[in-house]
Structure formats: C-alpha cells, structure tokens
Design an enzyme around this catalytic site. Structure first.
Site, mmCIF file in Angstrom:
data_model
loop_
_atom_site.group_PDB
_atom_site.id
_atom_site.type_symbol
_atom_site.label_atom_id
_atom_site.label_comp_id
_atom_site.label_asym_id
_atom_site.label_seq_id
_atom_site.Cartn_x
_atom_site.Cartn_y
_atom_site.Cartn_z
ATOM 1 N N TRP A 339 -15.150 -27.798 -41.538
ATOM 2 C CA TRP A 339 -15.399 -27.045 -40.583
ATOM 3 C C TRP A 339 -14.593 -27.816 -39.286
ATOM 4 C CZ3 TRP A 339 -18.552 -28.839 -44.439
ATOM 5 C CH2 TRP A 339 -19.293 -27.934 -45.219
ATOM 6 N N ASP A 340 -13.546 -28.621 -39.242
ATOM 7 C CA ASP A 340 -13.141 -29.126 -37.712
ATOM 8 C C ASP A 340 -14.288 -30.113 -37.747
ATOM 9 O OD1 ASP A 340 -10.945 -30.302 -36.699
ATOM 10 O OD2 ASP A 340 -11.016 -28.463 -35.944
ATOM 11 N N TYR A 341 -15.511 -30.324 -38.652
ATOM 12 C CA TYR A 341 -16.549 -31.628 -38.141
ATOM 13 C C TYR A 341 -15.832 -32.679 -37.708
ATOM 14 C CZ TYR A 341 -20.504 -27.554 -38.639
ATOM 15 O OH TYR A 341 -20.610 -26.731 -38.144
ATOM 16 N N ASP A 342 -14.955 -32.706 -36.958
ATOM 17 C CA ASP A 342 -14.607 -35.014 -36.451
ATOM 18 C C ASP A 342 -15.267 -35.237 -35.919
ATOM 19 O OD1 ASP A 342 -11.650 -33.709 -37.368
ATOM 20 O OD2 ASP A 342 -10.986 -33.149 -35.203
ATOM 21 N N LYS A 367 -20.077 -33.090 -33.691
ATOM 22 C CA LYS A 367 -20.113 -31.651 -33.504
ATOM 23 C C LYS A 367 -21.528 -31.233 -33.811
ATOM 24 C CE LYS A 367 -15.104 -31.655 -33.253
ATOM 25 N NZ LYS A 367 -14.199 -31.159 -33.651
#
Length: 658
Positions: A339-342, A367
């Site tokens: 999810w690109d939850y960096d 995030k």
C-alpha cells in the site's frame, strides 16, 4: 456642547479599551534557543525552549522579515520522460524547508538545492552556493533542509563549522558555515558521490531531499527512491560518512538476514536494487550510540509478488549501532506492505513515565494513523500491540498477503479504519448519492484492503494519515501534536496488456500490473467522506490517550462562501511546539500560519501567507537582539496543486513588535 460630547466620546473610548485589556508589556528575557537540526534536536520533536512568545502575547505577532529565494518551478515548466517512453508535464516545485539556527545564523537550501545563510534578525542573505542541479531532469523538486557539524578548522583554516546538504542529483556537499566555501578536504573538493555502488539508473530515480543526521563525527544519509516506476530501482542503502573526509565508515543495505551481500570485482559492495529506502528524517541517540531509521516499502510499492522476502525491513523503524551500522532491533509497522505505507516521519525520542520509572522511548507515526510507542533500547512496545486478521480477498495473480497486521492498542487510531457507502457525504442528495454509488462499487473491507483489478477503496491512502511533518513533541508536558489527513482514494491494478495512458505515470514496470490511483470525490470534486479532511490532534504519551482534536483551517481560497466556512481541508506539513505551551503550524490549504494552545487545542492566532506553507515551522530566540522569531517556508507543494497551492519561494519570519 460639542466639547462635552467630545469629552464623553473620549471617556467611552478609553473605558472600552480598558475593558478589552491593553496589550501587556512584552518581556524580552528568557532562554536563547537555537534550532540545530531538522527536528530541532537530534531525536526530533520540533521543540523549542523559547518562552518569549506566550499565549498572552501571541496575538501581537507581526511579520518581521521575508526572504525570497527566486528558485521556483511552475507546473508544466518542461517535461519529464519515464523509462516506458511516456512524457509528462513537470510538476511544480514543492519547497518543504525547515531552516537551522546555529551560531546566530540561519542555514537552509532552496527548492533547487542552492545552499544559503541568512541574518536571523533581517533575513538578509549572507552567502549562497549553487551546486547547479539540472532541474529539468528531476521529477520531484524539493529540499527539506541541511545538517550542521562543528569541530576544528581544516588545514585551510576554514570549515570548523560545516553545513552539509544532499542534492536531487545524488551528491553530498560540505561547505564552510561562515563563508559558504566548499570544504576541499571532504570527498573530492567538497563533494561525495552518493550514486557510487547503486548501479545504472535514471537521475530522478534517486534523490536526497531530506537532511542527514549527525552522530559524533559521522553524517548518516538515506535518500528517496522514486515510487511506482519499476521493480529494479536503485538501492535504499543508508551510509555513514566521516564529516571531515567524506570517507564512508559503514553502510546498511536493507537485505534480509542470511542473504549474502554482493561484491564487485574490486571487492566493493553492490547494493541490493529495489530495497527499502529511507527518504524521511533519521534520528540519533548520542548517549546510546543508536541510529533510528524510518524505512519505506520495497519497489514497486503496490505489487509484492516478486520481492522474495526483500521487504523484511520495509515500513519499519530500524535501530542501528552508530559505530558499525549493525542491526540492534527493528519493529515492522506493516507486513508485506503493498500500500506504500512507508514509515514517513522521523522516529521521535522522548522519556516515558510509568509507575515512577522513566523509560527511554520513541514515538513513530504512520500513514495509517497508527502511533506506535516503543522502548528505544529494545524496540518493545510500551503499550500492547495486537496482530489482527486483515482482509485476504485479493484476486491479483502472483500476489500474496500477510494474514495479520500490527495494531497498537494505545493510543487509539488517529485515522478511521473504515469508510462505507453508508458514510457517503455530499452537499446535496445528488452528489451524496453519487458518492454512495462510487463507494459501493469498490472492493472494500476496511483498512488493509488489498489492491485489486476491480478497484479497491484506499483509506487511509498513501498520503496519510500522518506524514513526514509529524510529530511535534513537548517534553515538559509529554504531549505529541500531529496533523492528520483523511482523503479516500481508488486503488486499481491493471494487467499489463490493458494498461492505458491513465496509468502511464505509475507503470510498475517489471511486474504484471500497472497502477491507477485517484481520489474518491463527488461530481463536484469534493471528497466523498464527511469533513474535516484535515485535523490537528494531541496525544498524552504517558497515558496513550488523545487529549484533543480540532479541524485545521477552512476552505477559504478554494471554495466560495459559505462553503468556504467548512473547517478541516486537506493539509501537508507539520507542527512545532514551544516551552511556553504553543503549537505553530501552517500546512492548510487556506494559507495561514496558526498558533494553538498545546494543552487545549484552542486556536490563538493566525497570519496569512502568500501561498501554502507546506513545511514544518521553526522558532528561535536570536542572541543578537534577544527576540524570538517564528519562521515558515511558504513554497507551495506539488501534491497540493489541485487545491490551489501554487509553487513559490518565500521564507517569512514573525516576531513580537519592538
């Protein structure tokens, strides 16, 4: 009679002024307060010991000076070519600078990577140096800040105070803090090549936007690796360099335990391509000789079927030994992150109080709106973290999912975990109904709903929740203040043979799927969830409880009256806090810098800005004239262009009147 009425009028006016309260006399005493690193302190927190500006006098703040950098790229000023051959209009610059105050001098960098020093009382430029970055080759044009180190002069008698900056084109520069001259003993004539060992890549795929961290005589650097392009991106390696010579002391390549590092013919490391990167702000703990890294997720962000366990350290806090770069512990906030939850924000250090015991701690926003509180010596959670089942209904061929994800039990989530058709919002029955239909047509099982070819509801989205500007942390009150954003999106994977122009900007080359992400908005262009879409929230760190939450800003400047009165537009930026109990933040689309009471959330003051202040403010008390200043960079933001936040080049300082 006329004299009588004149005297009466004067008496009434005097009485009115007296009843309203005269501005109280300003006390210009108090501690001199520097701001020596991006987060004010080596462990972050955006906290200043300055006490001159208080809740009682903050209404008297006025603009003291303004600096214009002259470095702006407007949207569409040129094009950028992607590896798939697609060309796109260039995004505007997005200046997110938080300056430093060291030795009574302000230091910073422009959106084009020009380094500068300013007089902190006037904003007058003292020197500048331009490394001549070719902006036409960059996708994201930005500089968040510089780093400062002080030691002894070199053989030329300069560079006892060194200012370091990473550049968008992959260089690390060192200049003298007094003059701006390059430190010739650092690297090659003041420059170290950060691209060494990364292999072949396009220039814009690897950029150093965030400043490095100083630990003793070491400068620790990460860098941004561009999202969504392909799965053979440059490595996310983190390196420590000698501040005097620029020689690499150690490196940490985020490969899984047991994987043998690759070496070239000369025995030099070949860093693992596509690995997790550290694009945000690094913290250090000098006393414990620890380095804390907030890691991003592994390329290509939204498809993980080809990672082969390479995301072992993705979306985590990683603690390294500052002397060797060896792993001490790591805590993962998202397993197999697709999810690109960096981990987007600086790991922020504080002292946790429990039953009379003080525990060295770390606060890590995410995030997803999850705030993890960890023991910074061990990585153990201070409050229980539960592994809970998450949606498993992905039909994406070749993908696999983690059956559970970690959820902190305290503090409670700062972002809702679900948005259903029944939650649809609109100004009228017509647009509310359209939103309801849109939400009903998406695959949606709440937070951690996996990407799908049907189209998944992406909420929280990869923009947050919380992002790089948070948190500010008041150590006297043990209160963390964070700004949050609540904008749902549609996340859709399309089989490669069906990819169209709509997904050309997110091709995810090397995988079976390209990507489309778009906000979930009504036919009127308004988010389909009920406002506020942006808030400011305070958390009691000792108890793990939310103290207060308030909408941040209004729809002024982006909507007509009376819609403009709605509170809580989207925001990007971050807060700063002071010992006098104030929180300063801009970030909102209505282009104001605001002051809030840290303990209550009451808005106390605001001042207009020429464009969006989507940076984190800083504050200092100058030793030269004893005044406290609050400084904000108002440079717009490329991610907020849809809300009218056009690029610009202002740094504006506010202070109490003479």
């Amino acid at each position: 009679m006329r004299n009588f009425y004149s005297i009466l009028t004067l008496m009434l006016a005097t009485a009115l002024l007296t009843s309203c309260g005269q501005p109280e006399e300003i006390d210009y005493s108090g501690p001199t307060a520097d701001w020596t690193s991006y987060g004010a302190n080596e462990g972050g927190g955006h906290y200043s010991a300055a006490t001159q500006i208080t809740a009682d006098n903050v209404m008297q703040l006025e603009q003291a000076w303004e600096y214009r950098s002259g470095d702006v790229r407007m949207p569409g000023d040129g094009t950028v070519a992607y590896p798939n051959g697609a060309e796109f209009p260039a995004m505007g610059s997005g200046w997110q600078l938080t300056p430093l105050l060291v030795n009574d001098t302000l230091y910073g960098c422009t959106a084009f990577n020009r380094m500068f020093a300013l007089d902190p009382r006037t904003g007058e430029e003292l020197w500048s140096v331009d490394p001549q970055v070719d902006i036409s080759k960059e996708v994201m044009v930005n500089c968040r800040g510089v780093s400062s180190w002080q030691g002894e002069a070199n053989s030329d008698g300069i560079c006892a105070h060194r200012i370091f900056m990473g550049t968008m084109d992959g260089r690390l520069l060192a200049v003298d803090g007094a003059t701006g001259q390059f430190c010739k003993d650092f690297g090659v004539d003041g420059t170290v090549d950060l691209k060494a060992g990364l292999g072949k890549h396009l220039e814009y795929e690897y950029s150093a936007h965030s400043p490095g961290a100083i630990l003793g005589d070491k400068l620790i650097m990460g860098a941004m690796v561009l999202d969504r392009v392909h799965n053979d991106m440059p490595s996310g390696v983190v390196r420590a360099f000698d501040v005097r010579t620029g020689k690499k002391i150690w490196h940490w390549d985020p490969i899984p335990p047991g994987q043998t590092p690759e070496l070239d013919a000369n025995g030099e490391p070949v860093y693992q391509r596509g690995s997790s990167n550290v694009w945000s702000i690094i913290s250090v703990d000098t006393e414990r000789n620890l380095v804390f890294l907030p890691t991003g997720n592994t390329s290509t962000d939204f498809y993980g079927g080809l990672r082969d366990n390479l995301d072992y350290y993705s979306s985590s806090v990683v603690a390294l030994n500052g002397g060797t770069g060896e792993i001490v512990w790591h805590f993962q906030m998202v397993h197999h992150d697709i999810w690109d939850y960096d981990t987007p924000a600086q790991p922020t250090l504080f002292e946790f109080e429990r039953d009379g015991e003080t525990i060295p701690a770390l606060a890590q926003p995410t995030k997803m709106g999850h705030l993890f509180l960890l023991n910074r010596e061990t990585g153990e959670p201070l409050f229980a973290v539960e592994e809970r089942p998450v949606p498993q209904g992905s039909e994406v061929a070749g993908e696999y999912l983690s059956p559970t994800q970690p959820f902190p039990t305290r503090p409670p989530p700062l972002h809702p975990s679900r948005l259903g058709p029944e939650d649809a919002w609109g100004f009228t029955f017509w647009d509310k109904s359209a939103c309801r239909d849109t939400l009903a047509g998406l695959y949606n099982e709440g937070i951690f709903t996996p990407p799908s070819t049907q189209g998944s509801l992406f909420y929280p989205s990869d923009f947050g929740g919380n992002n790089w500007g948070t948190p500010a942390l008041d150590p006297e009150r043990n209160i963390a203040v964070l700004n949050s954003r609540f904008i749902p999106a549609i996340l859709k994977l399309t089989p490669r043979e069906q990819c169209s122009e709509a997904s050309a900007a997110s091709p995810q080359l090397g995988t079976p799927y390209c990507l489309e992400i778009a906000p979930v908005v009504s036919p009127l262009g308004v988010p389909c969830n009920e406002p506020p879409w942006g808030t400011l929230v305070a958390v009691d760190l000792n108890r793990g409880e939310i103290l207060w939450e308030t909408a941040l800003g209004t729809l002024e400047h982006i909507a007509p009256w009376p819609v403009s009165l709605i509170k809580g537009p989207p925001n990007v930026g971050g807060p700063a806090v002071t010992a006098s109990g104030l929180t300063f933040i801009a970030g909102s689309t209505d282009r104001y810098l605001r002051a809030f009471a840290t303990e209550t959330g009451e808005e106390l003051w605001k001042a207009p800005l020429p464009t969006g202040g989507h940076a984190t403010p800083m504050t200092y008390r100058s030793g030269k004239n004893q005044k406290q200043y609050v400084v904000i960079t108002a440079g717009g933001h490329f991610g907020m262009a849809a809300y009218g936040q056009m690029p610009s080049d202002h740094i504006i300082a506010f202070a109490l009147p003479d």
